[in-house]
Design an enzyme around this catalytic site. Structure first.
Site, PDB file in Angstrom:
ATOM      1  N   GLU A  35       0.906  -1.209   0.138  1.00 21.01           N
ATOM      2  CA  GLU A  35      -0.135  -0.240  -0.116  1.00 21.01           C
ATOM      3  C   GLU A  35       0.869   1.189   0.142  1.00 21.01           C
ATOM      4  O   GLU A  35       0.481   2.068  -0.731  1.00 21.01           O
ATOM      5  CB  GLU A  35      -0.780  -0.049   1.427  1.00 21.01           C
ATOM      6  CG  GLU A  35      -2.198  -0.895   1.265  1.00 21.01           C
ATOM      7  CD  GLU A  35      -2.948  -0.666  -0.088  1.00 21.01           C
ATOM      8  OE1 GLU A  35      -3.232   0.588  -0.208  1.00 21.01           O
ATOM      9  OE2 GLU A  35      -3.684  -1.574  -0.542  1.00 21.01           O
ATOM     10  N   CYS A 182     -12.952   1.506 -15.410  1.00 23.32           N
ATOM     11  CA  CYS A 182     -13.378   2.919 -15.492  1.00 23.32           C
ATOM     12  C   CYS A 182     -12.309   3.962 -15.466  1.00 23.32           C
ATOM     13  O   CYS A 182     -11.694   4.508 -14.056  1.00 23.32           O
ATOM     14  CB  CYS A 182     -14.213   3.051 -14.394  1.00 23.32           C
ATOM     15  SG  CYS A 182     -15.079   4.350 -13.984  1.00 23.32           S
ATOM     16  N   CYS A 189     -17.888   1.022 -20.260  1.00 23.68           N
ATOM     17  CA  CYS A 189     -19.148   0.977 -19.418  1.00 23.68           C
ATOM     18  C   CYS A 189     -19.777  -0.521 -19.835  1.00 23.68           C
ATOM     19  O   CYS A 189     -20.594  -0.992 -19.113  1.00 23.68           O
ATOM     20  CB  CYS A 189     -20.069   1.994 -19.546  1.00 23.68           C
ATOM     21  SG  CYS A 189     -19.540   3.582 -19.142  1.00 23.68           S
ATOM     22  N   CYS A 192     -18.877  -3.105 -17.577  1.00 24.06           N
ATOM     23  CA  CYS A 192     -18.790  -2.703 -16.293  1.00 24.06           C
ATOM     24  C   CYS A 192     -20.078  -3.203 -15.613  1.00 24.06           C
ATOM     25  O   CYS A 192     -21.160  -3.071 -15.984  1.00 24.06           O
ATOM     26  CB  CYS A 192     -18.610  -1.050 -16.119  1.00 24.06           C
ATOM     27  SG  CYS A 192     -18.633  -0.719 -14.674  1.00 24.06           S
ATOM     28  N   CYS A 198     -25.334   3.344 -12.763  1.00 23.34           N
ATOM     29  CA  CYS A 198     -24.330   4.244 -12.763  1.00 23.34           C
ATOM     30  C   CYS A 198     -25.022   5.458 -13.282  1.00 23.34           C
ATOM     31  O   CYS A 198     -25.466   5.745 -14.313  1.00 23.34           O
ATOM     32  CB  CYS A 198     -23.039   3.899 -13.526  1.00 23.34           C
ATOM     33  SG  CYS A 198     -21.845   5.295 -13.795  1.00 23.34           S
TER      34      CYS A 198
HETATM   35  S1  SF4 Z   1     -20.695   2.338 -15.768  1.00 23.94           S
HETATM   36 FE1  SF4 Z   1     -19.958   4.001 -14.383  1.00 23.94          FE
HETATM   37  S2  SF4 Z   1     -18.357   3.056 -13.093  1.00 23.94           S
HETATM   38 FE2  SF4 Z   1     -18.773   1.740 -14.953  1.00 23.94          FE
HETATM   39  S3  SF4 Z   1     -17.220   1.969 -16.243  1.00 23.94           S
HETATM   40 FE3  SF4 Z   1     -19.224   3.344 -16.784  1.00 23.94          FE
HETATM   41  S4  SF4 Z   1     -18.794   5.189 -15.870  1.00 23.94           S
HETATM   42 FE4  SF4 Z   1     -17.409   3.821 -14.776  1.00 23.94          FE
END
Ligand code: SF4
Length: 315
Positions: A35, A182, A189, A192, A198
């Site tokens: 870390e 992201c 997205c 994601c 989101c």
């Molecule tokens: S859905 Fe939202 S969190 Fe996921 S990559 Fe797209 S902007 Fe980022």
């Protein structure tokens, strides 16, 4: 949320960096070390150049506590931000043979901030803590469309989103999602897990948090390298900045021959230094040959000066 967590873990199992050495241990010292190293340095650099040599030299918290600070700084050379190394050493001395097991006790140690304390709790002790490094902050800001949230708001959102049934995997997956999906300049997205909830996707606007432009000031200085025969004069720094490292001495008065200049970008300013070589007729205190200098703990700027001296054929 269960469906979202499941989708996140499926993605993490396929694309995540679960093979990173600090993710395959529950040793708090190793997790803590990673870390701290990763605070300002990329995973690839830490992995290839610093993590294993440091652990080889200081395999346990106790070994680190017992080592002289100079040796710790030497092993840290090149990573920069030397206060991190000093705090690491100090923490080891205060808590060896083991780091504390609670978030509050970890936070009370020098240099351990909320994120490092949360990471040690989540990864080493499997506690319900949300880790919030820079990538995770961006993901949170996009999911909740936050322009410029306070620390308190971000922590609240992070804990609201946390999968309390598996904080270990959740936090690892979130860090990778921020690093690989992201991303600052590209939000993928389509792959994601958070896309269904989101706000950034919904708004088709990804500029969260709002970027603040920062102008980094330029500082100019002169460094006069005093030379006597094949030896050069250095001082060990005492102030907060680069404390404990050896370095050539800045001077308002310029003497000798200008042999070039070096530049270095620090977090808060850019340094530009003209380097002067001045031959003195008497030996000064703390004079070393270039070979001896290379064994001292030096800042990046001073290493650049050594390279300049070698190029100049100063020995
Ligand atoms: S859905 Fe939202 S969190 Fe996921 S990559 Fe797209 S902007 Fe980022």
């Amino acid at each position: 949320m269960r469906k979202i967590y499941d989708a996140l873990y499926r993605w993490y199992a396929k694309e995540g960096r679960s093979d990173l050495p600090w993710r395959n241990t529950d040793d708090p010292y190793r997790i803590y070390l990673s870390e701290v190293m990763l605070q300002q340095t990329q995973v690839k650099t830490v992995l290839e150049r610093y993590y294993f040599p440091f652990l080889k030299r200081f395999p346990t918290l106790q070994a680190l506590a017992d080592a002289p600070l100079n040796e710790v700084l030497k092993m840290w050379e090149g990573l920069g931000y030397y206060t991190r190394a000093k705090n690491l050493h100090r923490c080891a001395q205060l808590s060896a043979p083991e780091l504390p097991k609670t978030y509050e006790a970890l936070l009370a140690l020098p240099g351990i901030g909320k994120n490092t304390a949360a990471a040690i709790c989540a990864f080493a002790y499997r506690q319900k803590r949300a880790v919030m490094e820079a990538n995770v902050r961006r993901v949170l800001c996009r999911i909740y469309a936050l322009d410029d949230p306070s620390e308190k708001v971000l922590i609240e959102k992070a804990h609201k989103l946390l999968d309390a049934t598996d904080p270990f995997t959740y936090n690892q997956a979130m860090m990778d999602l921020g690093a690989l999906v992201c991303q600052p300049k590209e939000a993928r997205c389509d792959v994601c897990a958070f896309a269904p909830i989101c706000r950034a996707t919904e708004l088709n606007c990804y500029d969260f948090p709002v970027k603040k432009k920062r102008k980094v000031p330029l500082r100019h200085t002169n460094i006069v390298v005093q030379k006597y025969r094949d030896k050069f004069h250095l001082k060990q720094r005492e102030g907060r900045f680069l404390h404990g490292l050896w370095g050539f001495v800045q001077s308002e008065k310029v003497v000798g021959k200008r042999i070039g200049s070096v530049t270095h970008q620090y977090t808060h300013f850019k340094l530009e230094a003209d380097i002067w070589l001045h031959e003195v007729s008497n030996k000064l205190e703390h004079m070393f040959t270039l070979q001896e200098i290379e064994k001292l703990a030096l800042s990046t700027v001073d290493k650049k000066i050594v390279t300049l001296l070698r190029a100049e054929g100063a020995v």
